[in-house]
Write a protein that holds these residues in place. Sequence first.
Motif, PDB file in Angstrom:
ATOM      1  N   ARG A  98      -4.779   7.019  -4.438  1.00 31.24           N
ATOM      2  CA  ARG A  98      -4.391   6.428  -5.729  1.00 31.24           C
ATOM      3  C   ARG A  98      -4.026   7.529  -6.717  1.00 31.24           C
ATOM      4  O   ARG A  98      -3.012   7.465  -7.399  1.00 31.24           O
ATOM      5  N   GLU A 114      10.625   4.808  -5.728  1.00 33.01           N
ATOM      6  CA  GLU A 114      10.592   3.340  -5.632  1.00 33.01           C
ATOM      7  C   GLU A 114       9.627   2.867  -4.543  1.00 33.01           C
ATOM      8  O   GLU A 114       8.917   1.878  -4.710  1.00 33.01           O
ATOM      9  N   ARG A 160       6.231   2.924  -5.884  1.00 27.84           N
ATOM     10  CA  ARG A 160       6.079   1.890  -6.908  1.00 27.84           C
ATOM     11  C   ARG A 160       5.859   0.511  -6.274  1.00 27.84           C
ATOM     12  O   ARG A 160       5.135  -0.318  -6.809  1.00 27.84           O
ATOM     13  N   ARG A 161       6.536   0.277  -5.144  1.00 26.32           N
ATOM     14  CA  ARG A 161       6.422  -1.026  -4.473  1.00 26.32           C
ATOM     15  C   ARG A 161       5.095  -1.189  -3.733  1.00 26.32           C
ATOM     16  O   ARG A 161       4.719  -2.297  -3.374  1.00 26.32           O
ATOM     17  N   TYR A 162       4.416  -0.098  -3.487  1.00 27.34           N
ATOM     18  CA  TYR A 162       3.158  -0.143  -2.745  1.00 27.34           C
ATOM     19  C   TYR A 162       2.125  -0.946  -3.529  1.00 27.34           C
ATOM     20  O   TYR A 162       1.821  -0.636  -4.671  1.00 27.34           O
ATOM     21  N   LYS A 163       1.585  -1.992  -2.910  1.00 29.05           N
ATOM     22  CA  LYS A 163       0.663  -2.904  -3.584  1.00 29.05           C
ATOM     23  C   LYS A 163      -0.806  -2.594  -3.306  1.00 29.05           C
ATOM     24  O   LYS A 163      -1.693  -3.201  -3.881  1.00 29.05           O
ATOM     25  N   GLY A 164      -1.069  -1.697  -2.359  1.00 31.66           N
ATOM     26  CA  GLY A 164      -2.450  -1.356  -2.053  1.00 31.66           C
ATOM     27  C   GLY A 164      -3.143  -2.356  -1.146  1.00 31.66           C
ATOM     28  O   GLY A 164      -4.364  -2.356  -1.028  1.00 31.66           O
ATOM     29  N   LEU A 165      -2.379  -3.254  -0.491  1.00 29.60           N
ATOM     30  CA  LEU A 165      -2.975  -4.251   0.399  1.00 29.60           C
ATOM     31  C   LEU A 165      -3.419  -3.636   1.726  1.00 29.60           C
ATOM     32  O   LEU A 165      -4.239  -4.207   2.431  1.00 29.60           O
ATOM     33  N   SER A 166      -2.844  -2.506   2.051  1.00 36.55           N
ATOM     34  CA  SER A 166      -3.252  -1.750   3.246  1.00 36.55           C
ATOM     35  C   SER A 166      -3.471  -0.313   2.790  1.00 36.55           C
ATOM     36  O   SER A 166      -3.200   0.029   1.642  1.00 36.55           O
ATOM     37  N   TYR A 216       0.909   1.995   5.264  1.00 37.93           N
ATOM     38  CA  TYR A 216       2.160   1.697   4.566  1.00 37.93           C
ATOM     39  C   TYR A 216       3.232   2.729   4.913  1.00 37.93           C
ATOM     40  O   TYR A 216       4.363   2.379   5.250  1.00 37.93           O
TER      41      TYR A 216
END
Length: 192
Positions: A8, A70, A73-79, A84
């Motif tokens: 993060r 980009e 930025r698109r990385y949502k942190g779901l994995s 990713y």
Amino acid sequence: MPLSDLDRKLIDRCLGKEPGAWNDFVDRYLGLIYHVIHHVAHSRSRLLSEADTEDIAAEVLLAVVDDDYEVLRRYKGLSSLPTYLTVIARRIGVKEIIRRQREAELGHANAHRETVSDLSGEAEAIATAEEVERILDELPEKEAEVVRLYHLKYMNYRQIGKQLGISENSVGPILAKARKRMRRAGQSNRAG
């Protein structure tokens, strides 16, 4: 596995354009990217030179920094971030290996990218293996075999000619004729 604090912070540093952030990112993930590229090449039975591997890794890294990070930025942190990045590296690796393979088969190292995209786009437009087999069954036997060997077995013109006992120069015209028939068959199936 959720996003780690370290990752993060690394993402935040890259997006904030902090000095040294990109170098830290590359140091942390370049090994993973190389591993994914080698795995993709192995799964497609392709040998990559060191230069090819470096080029593909550079394409992956360029994709990450493209459009002002980009991808990050698109990385949502779901994995996890490594998961990713593995997906991204795999997608780019497959695309690049196919592109390089087509360029080599066409006989010139710098084949025009649009030509390669058109060829792979035709193959990808046919959605399922069942649909491919059904369409191939509608082709004359020789055309179907050339298509199978070229698109499904990844043979080049010389190999196809040798296997089928035809001249290497006749493979291209047979393939072109088969593609036209396949497009027509695909269009009539979608219309009907």
